[in-house]
Design a protein around this motif. Structure first.
Motif, PDB file in Angstrom:
ATOM      1  N   PHE A 195      -2.809   1.638  -4.799  1.00  0.00           N
ATOM      2  CA  PHE A 195      -1.993   2.869  -4.539  1.00  0.00           C
ATOM      3  C   PHE A 195      -3.245   3.704  -5.038  1.00  0.00           C
ATOM      4  O   PHE A 195      -3.861   3.553  -5.944  1.00  0.00           O
ATOM      5  CB  PHE A 195      -0.878   3.287  -4.878  1.00  0.00           C
ATOM      6  CG  PHE A 195      -0.481   2.646  -6.286  1.00  0.00           C
ATOM      7  CD1 PHE A 195      -0.840   3.366  -7.308  1.00  0.00           C
ATOM      8  CD2 PHE A 195      -0.041   1.179  -6.188  1.00  0.00           C
ATOM      9  CE1 PHE A 195      -0.321   2.941  -8.697  1.00  0.00           C
ATOM     10  CE2 PHE A 195       0.290   0.820  -7.400  1.00  0.00           C
ATOM     11  CZ  PHE A 195       0.173   1.510  -8.819  1.00  0.00           C
ATOM     12  N   TYR A 209       0.775  -1.259  -0.096  1.00  0.00           N
ATOM     13  CA  TYR A 209       0.162  -0.024   0.024  1.00  0.00           C
ATOM     14  C   TYR A 209       0.784   1.353   0.040  1.00  0.00           C
ATOM     15  O   TYR A 209       2.186   1.363   0.693  1.00  0.00           O
ATOM     16  CB  TYR A 209      -0.996   0.111   1.201  1.00  0.00           C
ATOM     17  CG  TYR A 209      -1.564  -1.309   1.302  1.00  0.00           C
ATOM     18  CD1 TYR A 209      -2.412  -1.637   0.705  1.00  0.00           C
ATOM     19  CD2 TYR A 209      -1.340  -2.013   2.599  1.00  0.00           C
ATOM     20  CE1 TYR A 209      -3.270  -2.750   0.657  1.00  0.00           C
ATOM     21  CE2 TYR A 209      -2.100  -3.183   2.667  1.00  0.00           C
ATOM     22  CZ  TYR A 209      -3.048  -3.610   1.679  1.00  0.00           C
ATOM     23  OH  TYR A 209      -3.854  -4.803   1.910  1.00  0.00           O
ATOM     24  N   PHE A 210       0.331   2.274  -0.772  1.00  0.00           N
ATOM     25  CA  PHE A 210       1.190   3.610  -0.825  1.00  0.00           C
ATOM     26  C   PHE A 210       0.302   4.740  -0.427  1.00  0.00           C
ATOM     27  O   PHE A 210      -0.986   4.768  -0.616  1.00  0.00           O
ATOM     28  CB  PHE A 210       1.791   3.667  -2.218  1.00  0.00           C
ATOM     29  CG  PHE A 210       3.075   2.676  -2.418  1.00  0.00           C
ATOM     30  CD1 PHE A 210       4.146   2.871  -1.985  1.00  0.00           C
ATOM     31  CD2 PHE A 210       2.683   1.557  -3.365  1.00  0.00           C
ATOM     32  CE1 PHE A 210       5.259   1.909  -2.140  1.00  0.00           C
ATOM     33  CE2 PHE A 210       3.664   0.486  -3.324  1.00  0.00           C
ATOM     34  CZ  PHE A 210       4.854   0.913  -2.989  1.00  0.00           C
ATOM     35  N   ALA A 211       0.991   5.703  -0.145  1.00  0.00           N
ATOM     36  CA  ALA A 211       0.530   7.149   0.150  1.00  0.00           C
ATOM     37  C   ALA A 211      -0.778   7.144   1.006  1.00  0.00           C
ATOM     38  O   ALA A 211      -0.574   6.607   2.096  1.00  0.00           O
ATOM     39  CB  ALA A 211       0.055   7.919  -1.415  1.00  0.00           C
ATOM     40  N   TRP A 212      -1.795   7.860   0.768  1.00  0.00           N
ATOM     41  CA  TRP A 212      -2.695   7.966   1.895  1.00  0.00           C
ATOM     42  C   TRP A 212      -3.546   6.492   2.160  1.00  0.00           C
ATOM     43  O   TRP A 212      -4.181   6.441   3.019  1.00  0.00           O
ATOM     44  CB  TRP A 212      -4.029   9.102   1.462  1.00  0.00           C
ATOM     45  CG  TRP A 212      -4.784   8.914   0.085  1.00  0.00           C
ATOM     46  CD1 TRP A 212      -4.597   9.816  -0.886  1.00  0.00           C
ATOM     47  CD2 TRP A 212      -5.763   8.128  -0.203  1.00  0.00           C
ATOM     48  NE1 TRP A 212      -5.262   9.568  -1.798  1.00  0.00           N
ATOM     49  CE2 TRP A 212      -6.240   8.381  -1.634  1.00  0.00           C
ATOM     50  CE3 TRP A 212      -6.395   6.941   0.259  1.00  0.00           C
ATOM     51  CZ2 TRP A 212      -7.272   7.807  -2.589  1.00  0.00           C
ATOM     52  CZ3 TRP A 212      -7.310   6.251  -0.332  1.00  0.00           C
ATOM     53  CH2 TRP A 212      -7.563   6.664  -1.798  1.00  0.00           C
ATOM     54  N   ARG A 238      -2.058   3.740   2.375  1.00  0.00           N
ATOM     55  CA  ARG A 238      -0.995   3.105   3.317  1.00  0.00           C
ATOM     56  C   ARG A 238      -1.537   3.869   4.670  1.00  0.00           C
ATOM     57  O   ARG A 238      -1.438   3.166   5.894  1.00  0.00           O
ATOM     58  CB  ARG A 238       0.374   3.501   2.965  1.00  0.00           C
ATOM     59  CG  ARG A 238       1.411   3.147   3.764  1.00  0.00           C
ATOM     60  CD  ARG A 238       2.942   3.205   3.669  1.00  0.00           C
ATOM     61  NE  ARG A 238       2.965   4.746   3.160  1.00  0.00           N
ATOM     62  CZ  ARG A 238       3.142   6.190   4.044  1.00  0.00           C
ATOM     63  NH1 ARG A 238       2.644   5.542   5.494  1.00  0.00           N
ATOM     64  NH2 ARG A 238       3.123   7.013   3.625  1.00  0.00           N
ATOM     65  N   GLU A 239      -1.595   5.038   4.854  1.00  0.00           N
ATOM     66  CA  GLU A 239      -1.884   6.074   5.877  1.00  0.00           C
ATOM     67  C   GLU A 239      -3.163   5.652   6.720  1.00  0.00           C
ATOM     68  O   GLU A 239      -3.190   5.223   7.688  1.00  0.00           O
ATOM     69  CB  GLU A 239      -1.710   7.486   5.608  1.00  0.00           C
ATOM     70  CG  GLU A 239      -0.282   8.011   5.641  1.00  0.00           C
ATOM     71  CD  GLU A 239      -0.282   9.299   5.613  1.00  0.00           C
ATOM     72  OE1 GLU A 239      -1.466  10.077   5.413  1.00  0.00           O
ATOM     73  OE2 GLU A 239       0.839   9.998   5.692  1.00  0.00           O
TER      74      GLU A 239
END
Lengths: 148, 83
Positions: free
Chosen positions: B77, B5-8, B10-11
């Motif tokens: 993502f 997962y990446f970026a928002w 992931r967050e």
């Protein structure tokens, strides 16, 4: 240095000089530098660029190959930073070399328009007291689509 | 299979990746998102707007209807904002 991903700052002028010094047979070079933007009415403190390293490298190498083939470029270089950047810092540099100017301009344009929506980088802007992921723009999709 | 997962995304999920073994019925990226969401309400909420989810299989950008086959790494993502 055909495709480079790095967290360290780069010197746009030094990159151009190195690129031009290898310009045998070229009649035109085009250079684009993307810079971290901050305005007086909406100042940002910093920008963090997250990326997916293996896919980013692959996408940029493929994009460089596609640009060279499509516009008959002599050479092309893409440098993209990741990590924490500050207003005024160069983010990305694209350089193209061709026998004539139109191919050099078109090649650089194609690379930037395509990179925006197909290379896995994500910008997060930090302002005083808050940080926010930059939203993708429909105009970026339209810019990519015009080269389809 | 590893799901990155990446970026928002992931967050919002609070983690970089999951290690999963989807059952046979999970054939495509869309199936995988459905399956992960059924197990985890937070995941379902974060991926509710499918138009905001992009995907890659083993370092290749793919569509939601692309079969996951014997992928070792899937990445999910948001739309990209580089350059």
């Amino acid at each position: 240095m055909s495709v480079t991903l790095q967290s360290e700052p780069f010197d746009p002028g030094a990159l151009v000089n190195a690129f031009l010094s290898s310009s045998q047979g070229a009649g035109a070079a085009v250079t684009f530098t993307g810079i971290v933007r901050s305005s007086e009415d909406d100042p940002i403190v910093s920008m963090t660029l997250e990326h997916y390293p293996s896919l980013a490298k692959r996408q940029l190498l493929d994009l460089r190959d596609a640009a060279i083939a499509r516009f008959a470029l002599i050479d092309a270089t893409i440098i993209h930073r990741f990590g924490t950047l500050y207003p005024g810092d160069p983010i990305v540099q694209v350089m193209t070399l061709a026998p004539h100017r139109q191919a050099a301009f078109d090649g650089a344009n194609f690379i930037m328009d395509t990179l925006k929506t197909t290379a896995p980088f994500w910008k997060k802007e930090e302002r005083a007291g808050a940080s926010e992921w930059v939203k993708a723009k429909q105009s970026d999709d339209a810019a990519t689509a015009r080269w389809a | 299979m590893k799901v990155l997962y990446f970026a928002w995304l992931r967050e919002r999920l609070g983690r970089d990746f999951d290690e999963v073994s989807p059952p046979d019925g999970v054939r495509s990226i869309a199936d995988l998102i459905d399956w992960l969401g059924a197990k985890d309400e937070g995941f379902a909420l974060a991926t509710a707007n499918r138009e905001l989810i992009r995907a890659a299989i083993d370092d290749e950008l793919v569509e939601h209807d692309t079969p996951i086959g014997s992928a070792s790494t899937v990445a999910l993502f948001p739309p990209m904002t580089g350059g």
